[in-house]
Design an enzyme around this catalytic site. Structure first.
Site, PDB file in Angstrom:
ATOM      1  N   TYR A 106       4.799 -73.849 -30.571  1.00 37.95           N
ATOM      2  CA  TYR A 106       4.537 -73.181 -30.474  1.00 37.95           C
ATOM      3  C   TYR A 106       4.007 -72.050 -31.626  1.00 37.95           C
ATOM      4  O   TYR A 106       3.402 -71.125 -31.215  1.00 37.95           O
ATOM      5  CB  TYR A 106       6.217 -72.277 -30.727  1.00 37.95           C
ATOM      6  CG  TYR A 106       6.931 -71.950 -29.345  1.00 37.95           C
ATOM      7  CD1 TYR A 106       7.112 -73.042 -28.240  1.00 37.95           C
ATOM      8  CD2 TYR A 106       7.850 -71.639 -28.686  1.00 37.95           C
ATOM      9  CE1 TYR A 106       7.669 -73.351 -27.074  1.00 37.95           C
ATOM     10  CE2 TYR A 106       8.132 -70.767 -27.619  1.00 37.95           C
ATOM     11  CZ  TYR A 106       8.367 -71.608 -26.817  1.00 37.95           C
ATOM     12  OH  TYR A 106       8.992 -71.933 -25.754  1.00 37.95           O
TER      13      TYR A 106
ATOM     14  N   LYS B  23      10.757 -87.357 -29.256  1.00 36.17           N
ATOM     15  CA  LYS B  23      10.165 -88.035 -28.488  1.00 36.17           C
ATOM     16  C   LYS B  23       9.734 -89.110 -29.650  1.00 36.17           C
ATOM     17  O   LYS B  23       8.274 -89.681 -29.480  1.00 36.17           O
ATOM     18  CB  LYS B  23       9.265 -87.395 -27.914  1.00 36.17           C
ATOM     19  CG  LYS B  23       7.959 -88.048 -26.958  1.00 36.17           C
ATOM     20  CD  LYS B  23       9.357 -88.256 -25.157  1.00 36.17           C
ATOM     21  CE  LYS B  23       8.074 -89.452 -24.291  1.00 36.17           C
ATOM     22  NZ  LYS B  23       8.661 -90.332 -23.742  1.00 36.17           N
TER      23      LYS B  23
ATOM     24  N   ASP C  86      13.083 -87.009 -22.697  1.00 37.28           N
ATOM     25  CA  ASP C  86      13.291 -87.571 -21.174  1.00 37.28           C
ATOM     26  C   ASP C  86      14.936 -87.732 -21.101  1.00 37.28           C
ATOM     27  O   ASP C  86      15.305 -87.491 -19.507  1.00 37.28           O
ATOM     28  CB  ASP C  86      12.123 -88.658 -20.387  1.00 37.28           C
ATOM     29  CG  ASP C  86      11.453 -90.190 -21.398  1.00 37.28           C
ATOM     30  OD1 ASP C  86      12.847 -89.621 -22.256  1.00 37.28           O
ATOM     31  OD2 ASP C  86      11.700 -90.616 -21.285  1.00 37.28           O
TER      32      ASP C  86
ATOM     33  N   ASP D 280      13.508 -75.555 -25.552  1.00 44.18           N
ATOM     34  CA  ASP D 280      13.576 -74.585 -24.593  1.00 44.18           C
ATOM     35  C   ASP D 280      13.637 -75.031 -23.084  1.00 44.18           C
ATOM     36  O   ASP D 280      14.269 -74.384 -22.819  1.00 44.18           O
ATOM     37  CB  ASP D 280      12.424 -73.963 -24.987  1.00 44.18           C
ATOM     38  CG  ASP D 280      11.420 -72.919 -23.847  1.00 44.18           C
ATOM     39  OD1 ASP D 280      11.671 -71.967 -23.372  1.00 44.18           O
ATOM     40  OD2 ASP D 280      10.750 -73.099 -22.991  1.00 44.18           O
TER      41      ASP D 280
ATOM     42  N   ASP E 188      17.881 -74.647 -20.919  1.00 45.91           N
ATOM     43  CA  ASP E 188      17.770 -74.204 -19.540  1.00 45.91           C
ATOM     44  C   ASP E 188      18.441 -75.025 -18.493  1.00 45.91           C
ATOM     45  O   ASP E 188      18.942 -74.668 -17.827  1.00 45.91           O
ATOM     46  CB  ASP E 188      16.433 -73.841 -19.322  1.00 45.91           C
ATOM     47  CG  ASP E 188      15.769 -72.303 -19.527  1.00 45.91           C
ATOM     48  OD1 ASP E 188      15.794 -71.763 -20.320  1.00 45.91           O
ATOM     49  OD2 ASP E 188      15.174 -71.534 -18.201  1.00 45.91           O
TER      50      ASP E 188
HETATM   51  C1  IPM Z   1      13.331 -68.107 -24.193  1.00 44.18           C
HETATM   52  C2  IPM Z   1      12.430 -67.999 -23.832  1.00 44.18           C
HETATM   53  C3  IPM Z   1      11.156 -67.503 -24.635  1.00 44.18           C
HETATM   54  C4  IPM Z   1      10.368 -69.294 -25.421  1.00 44.18           C
HETATM   55  C5  IPM Z   1       9.552 -67.000 -24.053  1.00 44.18           C
HETATM   56  C6  IPM Z   1       9.970 -65.745 -23.077  1.00 44.18           C
HETATM   57  C7  IPM Z   1       8.717 -66.608 -24.941  1.00 44.18           C
HETATM   58  O1  IPM Z   1      11.906 -68.515 -22.780  1.00 44.18           O
HETATM   59  O2  IPM Z   1      14.138 -66.980 -25.377  1.00 44.18           O
HETATM   60  O3  IPM Z   1      14.415 -69.154 -23.844  1.00 44.18           O
HETATM   61  O4  IPM Z   1       9.842 -69.503 -24.854  1.00 44.18           O
HETATM   62  O5  IPM Z   1      11.675 -69.250 -26.127  1.00 44.18           O
HETATM   63 MG    MG Z   2      13.900 -69.926 -22.846  1.00 41.44          MG
END
Ligand code: IPM
Ligand code: MG
Length: 363
Positions: free
Chosen positions: A144, A195, A227, A251, A255
């Site tokens: 990032y 990785k 993975d 990230d 999710d």
């Molecule tokens: C998160 C989001 C952010 C990230 C975006 C909105 C920049 O997806 O906080 O997980 O990628 O960190």
């Molecule tokens: Mg995110």
């Protein structure tokens, strides 16, 4: 005991942000009265609303207000109308600037299955029953932020997009320590995700985490390639306690972990630095499709407020109280659309907030 005074910067942001923030502020007011805490709220602009008002997603004034507070409560940023602006003007750039500007290198993202919501998960009950995972994501380094980055033009005139995944030993060590300490307070199991079979940056990551483990003999350390980790998260999530990983892998995996619990609308997060205020925000985004319709689930925002009390302000009893109220409000059958199931009562964002307040006010 003297009354504790806290300065809280509120960043409601875009989309459903203002609606869910309003619920969190109501909750804090009730909690403040009960625990003799006084909260001084200051609002500031971030994301799309900040772009519209000032041309920038993170105005200097916002960062200054955040720096001078005890904690920052953020709702959500982003929306379709800002998606095609140049990168430096995107809402996301404001969020990344806030993380970097406050030095928030450690992102804690818990994914806990609530028994009341077990049927909201798309996975089988026996797979997710009892899941309780903490993802510790590195937040101010990796691909990032690594240099060089950009879209460059090669000698042949072709464009070439570049990002750099890089970690220094110091960056790995400081997130590693947070992760080992976190695992120590939980079930004592830490899985480091990388990785290392392909990436040098991951090899260094694995070497440092392995080295650090000698300082935490009470924590059981394992390693997984990213993975495989993604596969294991949906195959057998109960094998995980605490996960530590870099910015991009974190990230993605957070999710996936979030969705085990049925709705990303339930999950809070804490972003912490070495010192100074932390930022507490839901994992979900600004949901522009339902903004302003009183349909949003405010519970991730409310649980982020609990994380703020626990990790940012060292008020664990007040945090417990909020979390218990969330369990009770669900037990009573209140459900927003994202977690609705048969036999439950469909409520709006405000009604969910009112139900919470009523529970909090009960002796
Ligand atoms: C998160 C989001 C952010 C990230 C975006 C909105 C920049 O997806 O906080 O997980 O990628 O960190
Ligand atoms: Mg995110």
């Amino acid at each position: 005991m003297a009354q504790q005074h806290y300065r809280i910067t509120l960043l409601p942001g875009d989309g459903i942000g203002p609606e869910i923030m309003a619920v969190a502020v109501d909750v804090l007011k009730v909690i403040g009265a009960q625990f003799d805490l006084s909260f001084e709220f200051t609002e500031a602009l971030i994301g799309g609303e900040a772009i519209d008002a000032t041309g920038e997603p993170l105005p200097t004034d916002t960062l200054e207000k955040c720096r001078h507070s005890d904690a920052v409560l953020l709702a959500a940023i982003g929306g379709y109308q800002w998606d095609n602006l140049p990168r430096h003007q995107r809402p996301e750039t404001g969020l990344l600037g806030l993380r970097a500007g406050l030095g928030l290198f450690a992102n804690l993202r818990p994914a806990t299955i609530l028994p009341q919501l077990i049927d909201a998960s798309t996975l089988k009950r026996e797979v997710v029953d009892g899941v309780d995972i903490m993802v510790v994501r590195e937040l101010t380094g990796g691909v990032y932020f690594g240099q060089p980055k950009g879209i460059f033009t090669t000698e042949t005139g072709e464009k070439r997009g570049v990002n750099t995944m890089a970690y220094t030993e110091a960056e790995i060590d400081r997130i590693g320590r947070v992760a080992f300490e976190t695992a120590r307070k939980r079930q004592g199991k830490l899985c480091s995700v990388d990785k290392a079979n392909v990436l040098e940056v991951s090899q260094l990551w694995r070497d440092r985490i392995t080295q650090l483990a000698t300082e935490y003999p009470d924590v059981e350390l394992s390693h997984l390639y990213v993975d495989n980790a993604a596969m294991q998260l949906v195959r057998a999530p109960k094998q995980f306690d605490t996960i530590v990983t870099g910015n991009l892998f974190g990230d993605v995996l957070s999710d996936a972990a979030a969705m085990l619990t049925g709705s990303i609308g339930m999950l809070p997060s804490a972003s912490l630095g070495e010192k100074g205020p932390g930022v507490f925000e839901p994992v979900h985004g600004s949901a522009p499709d339902i903004a302003g319709q009183n349909k949003a689930n405010p519970l991730a925002q409310v649980l982020s407020t609990a994380m703020m009390l626990r990790y940012g302000l060292n008020q664990p009893t007040a945090a417990d109280q909020i979390e218990q109220a969330v369990f009770k409000v669900l037990e009573k059958g209140n459900r927003t659309g994202d977690i609705m199931s048969a036999g439950m009562t469909l409520v709006g964002c405000q009604e969910m907030g009112n139900a919470l307040i009523e529970i909090l006010k009960q002796p």
